[in-house]
Design a protein around this motif. Structure first.
Motif, PDB file in Angstrom:
ATOM      1  N   MET A 122      37.847  51.087  52.810  1.00 17.64           N
ATOM      2  CA  MET A 122      37.579  49.823  52.142  1.00 17.64           C
ATOM      3  C   MET A 122      36.308  49.901  51.298  1.00 17.64           C
ATOM      4  SD  MET A 122      36.988  46.101  53.886  1.00 17.64           S
ATOM      5  CE  MET A 122      35.340  46.586  54.391  1.00 17.64           C
ATOM      6  N   ARG A 123      35.230  50.425  51.904  1.00 14.50           N
ATOM      7  CA  ARG A 123      33.972  50.528  51.165  1.00 14.50           C
ATOM      8  C   ARG A 123      34.093  51.538  50.012  1.00 14.50           C
ATOM      9  NH1 ARG A 123      30.771  50.659  55.166  1.00 14.50           N
ATOM     10  NH2 ARG A 123      29.756  48.640  54.996  1.00 14.50           N
ATOM     11  N   LEU A 124      34.806  52.614  50.241  1.00 15.34           N
ATOM     12  CA  LEU A 124      35.022  53.602  49.181  1.00 15.34           C
ATOM     13  C   LEU A 124      35.814  53.009  48.032  1.00 15.34           C
ATOM     14  CD1 LEU A 124      34.742  56.535  48.225  1.00 15.34           C
ATOM     15  CD2 LEU A 124      36.846  57.061  49.474  1.00 15.34           C
ATOM     16  N   HIS A 125      36.790  52.172  48.364  1.00 16.00           N
ATOM     17  CA  HIS A 125      37.603  51.480  47.375  1.00 16.00           C
ATOM     18  C   HIS A 125      36.729  50.615  46.466  1.00 16.00           C
ATOM     19  CE1 HIS A 125      41.457  48.815  46.790  1.00 16.00           C
ATOM     20  NE2 HIS A 125      41.052  49.381  45.675  1.00 16.00           N
ATOM     21  N   LEU A 126      35.857  49.803  47.072  1.00 19.64           N
ATOM     22  CA  LEU A 126      34.984  48.922  46.295  1.00 19.64           C
ATOM     23  C   LEU A 126      33.968  49.729  45.499  1.00 19.64           C
ATOM     24  CD1 LEU A 126      34.094  46.073  45.576  1.00 19.64           C
ATOM     25  CD2 LEU A 126      32.687  46.059  47.651  1.00 19.64           C
ATOM     26  N   PHE A 127      33.432  50.799  46.087  1.00 13.43           N
ATOM     27  CA  PHE A 127      32.480  51.651  45.377  1.00 13.43           C
ATOM     28  C   PHE A 127      33.099  52.225  44.103  1.00 13.43           C
ATOM     29  CE2 PHE A 127      31.469  56.154  44.639  1.00 13.43           C
ATOM     30  CZ  PHE A 127      30.163  56.038  44.193  1.00 13.43           C
ATOM     31  N   LEU A 128      34.317  52.755  44.212  1.00  9.94           N
ATOM     32  CA  LEU A 128      34.974  53.332  43.035  1.00  9.94           C
ATOM     33  C   LEU A 128      35.244  52.274  41.978  1.00  9.94           C
ATOM     34  CD1 LEU A 128      37.518  55.772  44.729  1.00  9.94           C
ATOM     35  CD2 LEU A 128      35.445  56.371  43.455  1.00  9.94           C
ATOM     36  N   SER A 129      35.589  51.066  42.403  1.00  9.22           N
ATOM     37  CA  SER A 129      35.841  49.987  41.450  1.00  9.22           C
ATOM     38  C   SER A 129      34.588  49.659  40.639  1.00  9.22           C
ATOM     39  CB  SER A 129      36.337  48.745  42.197  1.00  9.22           C
ATOM     40  OG  SER A 129      36.487  47.655  41.320  1.00  9.22           O
ATOM     41  N   GLY A 132      41.929  47.465  38.562  1.00 10.08           N
ATOM     42  CA  GLY A 132      43.050  47.548  39.486  1.00 10.08           C
ATOM     43  C   GLY A 132      42.596  47.774  40.922  1.00 10.08           C
ATOM     44  N   LEU A 133      41.576  48.598  41.116  1.00  8.26           N
ATOM     45  CA  LEU A 133      41.033  48.807  42.453  1.00  8.26           C
ATOM     46  C   LEU A 133      40.413  47.532  43.011  1.00  8.26           C
ATOM     47  CD1 LEU A 133      39.366  52.302  41.922  1.00  8.26           C
ATOM     48  CD2 LEU A 133      41.339  51.807  43.360  1.00  8.26           C
ATOM     49  N   MET A 134      39.775  46.751  42.139  1.00  6.41           N
ATOM     50  CA  MET A 134      39.197  45.492  42.593  1.00  6.41           C
ATOM     51  C   MET A 134      40.280  44.514  43.024  1.00  6.41           C
ATOM     52  SD  MET A 134      36.402  43.798  43.145  1.00  6.41           S
ATOM     53  CE  MET A 134      35.125  44.646  42.226  1.00  6.41           C
ATOM     54  N   VAL A 135      41.397  44.476  42.283  1.00  2.00           N
ATOM     55  CA  VAL A 135      42.508  43.609  42.678  1.00  2.00           C
ATOM     56  C   VAL A 135      43.029  44.018  44.052  1.00  2.00           C
ATOM     57  CG1 VAL A 135      44.861  42.897  42.118  1.00  2.00           C
ATOM     58  CG2 VAL A 135      43.170  43.105  40.297  1.00  2.00           C
ATOM     59  N   GLY A 136      43.224  45.331  44.251  1.00  3.04           N
ATOM     60  CA  GLY A 136      43.699  45.799  45.541  1.00  3.04           C
ATOM     61  C   GLY A 136      42.720  45.493  46.661  1.00  3.04           C
ATOM     62  N   PHE A 137      41.430  45.582  46.366  1.00  2.28           N
ATOM     63  CA  PHE A 137      40.406  45.276  47.377  1.00  2.28           C
ATOM     64  C   PHE A 137      40.451  43.810  47.780  1.00  2.28           C
ATOM     65  CE2 PHE A 137      36.092  43.688  48.226  1.00  2.28           C
ATOM     66  CZ  PHE A 137      35.793  44.403  49.369  1.00  2.28           C
ATOM     67  N   LEU A 138      40.516  42.918  46.796  1.00  2.00           N
ATOM     68  CA  LEU A 138      40.506  41.488  47.087  1.00  2.00           C
ATOM     69  C   LEU A 138      41.829  41.006  47.665  1.00  2.00           C
ATOM     70  CD1 LEU A 138      38.596  40.118  43.967  1.00  2.00           C
ATOM     71  CD2 LEU A 138      37.759  40.225  46.308  1.00  2.00           C
ATOM     72  N   ARG A 139      42.904  41.754  47.457  1.00  2.31           N
ATOM     73  CA  ARG A 139      44.180  41.315  47.998  1.00  2.31           C
ATOM     74  C   ARG A 139      44.191  41.375  49.522  1.00  2.31           C
ATOM     75  NH1 ARG A 139      48.395  40.142  45.431  1.00  2.31           N
ATOM     76  NH2 ARG A 139      47.779  41.195  43.510  1.00  2.31           N
ATOM     77  N   GLU A 140      43.435  42.305  50.068  1.00  2.00           N
ATOM     78  CA  GLU A 140      43.305  42.366  51.518  1.00  2.00           C
ATOM     79  C   GLU A 140      42.096  41.552  51.947  1.00  2.00           C
ATOM     80  OE1 GLU A 140      45.599  43.754  53.293  1.00  2.00           O
ATOM     81  OE2 GLU A 140      46.678  44.428  51.521  1.00  2.00           O
ATOM     82  N   CYS A 141      41.858  41.474  53.264  1.00  2.93           N
ATOM     83  CA  CYS A 141      40.668  40.781  53.772  1.00  2.93           C
ATOM     84  C   CYS A 141      39.490  41.729  53.619  1.00  2.93           C
ATOM     85  CB  CYS A 141      40.852  40.377  55.229  1.00  2.93           C
ATOM     86  SG  CYS A 141      42.202  39.216  55.482  1.00  2.93           S
ATOM     87  N   PRO A 142      38.552  41.475  52.706  1.00  2.00           N
ATOM     88  CA  PRO A 142      37.522  42.464  52.381  1.00  2.00           C
ATOM     89  C   PRO A 142      36.677  42.911  53.551  1.00  2.00           C
ATOM     90  CG  PRO A 142      37.581  40.725  50.735  1.00  2.00           C
ATOM     91  CD  PRO A 142      38.466  40.296  51.855  1.00  2.00           C
ATOM     92  N   LEU A 143      36.427  42.036  54.515  1.00  3.50           N
ATOM     93  CA  LEU A 143      35.546  42.405  55.613  1.00  3.50           C
ATOM     94  C   LEU A 143      36.325  42.641  56.904  1.00  3.50           C
ATOM     95  CD1 LEU A 143      32.582  39.959  54.949  1.00  3.50           C
ATOM     96  CD2 LEU A 143      32.867  42.309  54.206  1.00  3.50           C
ATOM     97  N   THR A 144      37.635  42.745  56.817  1.00  2.00           N
ATOM     98  CA  THR A 144      38.447  42.935  58.010  1.00  2.00           C
ATOM     99  C   THR A 144      39.233  44.231  57.980  1.00  2.00           C
ATOM    100  OG1 THR A 144      38.662  40.545  58.178  1.00  2.00           O
ATOM    101  CG2 THR A 144      40.174  41.857  59.508  1.00  2.00           C
TER     102      THR A 144
END
Length: 392
Positions: free
Chosen positions: A32-39, A80-92
């Motif tokens: 999850m954190r790697l996803h947001l970092f890349l975005s 696109g990575l940001m959309v995928g990140f926000l689609r899930e529960c960011p802190l869960t």
């Protein structure tokens, strides 16, 4: 580079850099954190590459149009990575982007790359002016890019608003600000689509020009960056506040610690840390000094009980002033002995611990630390008053 562009780039790349220590600590195994970092990193990199000096330099090292398609690829994939990140529960939990999101991004990038390859070199670094938009390939390039940007901004805005309704105060405020900024960016995509496809909008004398829409988009970007920066800013304020508190606690124990160390130098656990502590105070340094003070008071316990037993009235153990007088007398009695044998036979006990209401046994570190700080400050005040007293 404009000031607005600089703020956006610093915020995006700064947010990505802020996450690097946590990623390194977890060996990049936090999806999850790697996803947001890349975005954040890709969108920040895309904004850097879009700056004219950078674009010209990179194109000079490669070929005309390479930088333009590269920064569009970076921004679209980051979005696109940001959309995928926000689609899930960011802190869960974290989940991979939906297939149709990946497919739509791939289609748009493929179309934009095809249009760039089909353009002659002098048209590849096109901008949104009529001189370039008369070519259908340039319009197609922007239409595919606008489609995915609109989808990405709108999806992120809705998802951020949804999470804001479920979050706490700071997260709610941050996500709400981000949602407002992303909604404004989605509206700029609508205007850009109309600007590209309706020549009448580009006629001279129009009230609203693309420069106005571009400025509106820059302000929206600043709003998004402000929302992204809120948690970081609050974290920095909290870190500074905790650092100031730790420094105050460390200095507050100074008087008690110095007087105990003068008698028992072996109390100091780490002499190198003792020197560094003067310049860099943190929670371990405070705890180390607390342990050294508590150890010294425990060793002083027999003398404390001796001077307490000699007092004419019962001594309350929760009064810092009275405790400071006992410690001062006990230290004087120990100094008078000057390291010789014959000290009191009373067993060493845990003394000057605060009384905790509602607790059966044990003590709380923060409360005990506060009691020792107050004791140390009282000792400092006693020493200052003694030095200031006139000699008779």
């Amino acid at each position: 580079m404009s000031a607005l562009n600089l703020v956006a780039i610093v915020t995006l790349l700064g947010g990505a850099a802020w996450m690097v220590p946590a990623l390194v600590q977890q060996r990049f195994r936090d999806p999850m954190r790697l996803h947001l970092f890349l975005s954040l990193f890709l969108m920040g990199l895309g904004n850097v590459l879009s700056q004219p000096p950078v674009l010209d330099w990179v194109d000079g090292c490669t070929f005309a149009g390479f930088t333009k398609i590269t920064y569009n690829v970076a921004i679209l994939i980051g979005l696109g990575l940001m959309v995928g990140f926000l689609r899930e529960c960011p802190l869960t939990r974290w989940g991979a982007p939906w297939p149709w999101e990946v497919v739509s991004c791939a289609i748009c990038l493929a179309a934009m790359s095809t249009m760039t390859a089909s353009l002659p070199p002098h048209l590849r670094n096109h901008v949104l002016t009529s001189a370039y938009l008369v070519d259908w390939r340039v319009r197609t390039f922007y239409n595919f890019g606008n489609f995915y940007l609109f989808f990405g901004y709108a999806a992120c805005a809705m998802l951020a608003a949804r999470h804001a309704r479920q979050g706490r105060s700071l997260r709610r405020l941050s996500l709400s600000v981000i949602s407002v900024g992303l909604t404004a960016l989605a509206l700029t995509c609508v205007f850009r689509f109309l600007w590209v496809n309706l020549p009448t909008l580009r006629e001279p004398g129009r009230t609203i020009t693309y420069a106005d829409a571009f400025g509106f988009g820059q302000v929206a970007t600043i709003v998004v960056c402000a929302g992204l920066s809120l948690p970081c800013f609050v974290s920095v304020v909290q870190i500074v506040r905790e650092g100031l508190l730790q420094r105050a606690q460390f200095r507050g124990l100074e008087e008690l610690w110095q007087r105990l160390v003068e008698i028992h130098p072996e109390l100091v656990l780490d002499h190198h840390s003792r020197r560094r502590g003067l310049f860099l105070v943190n929670a371990p340094a405070v705890y180390r000094r607390y342990v050294e003070c508590r150890d010294g008071l425990t060793r002083l316990g027999p003398y404390l009980q001796l001077v307490a037993s000699e007092a004419s009235a019962p001594v309350p153990d929760d009064d810092p002033r009275t405790s400071a007088c006992l410690v001062d007398l006990a230290l004087r009695r120990l100094a008078e002995q000057n390291g010789t044998d014959g000290g009191p036979s009373t067993a060493s006990v845990f003394v000057l611990a605060p009384k905790l209401r509602g607790r059966v046994e044990g003590t709380d570190y923060e409360e005990d630390l506060g009691a020792l700080v107050r004791l140390s400050l009282e000792l400092r005040e006693m020493r200052t008053s003694r030095l200031a007293a006139p000699v008779s």
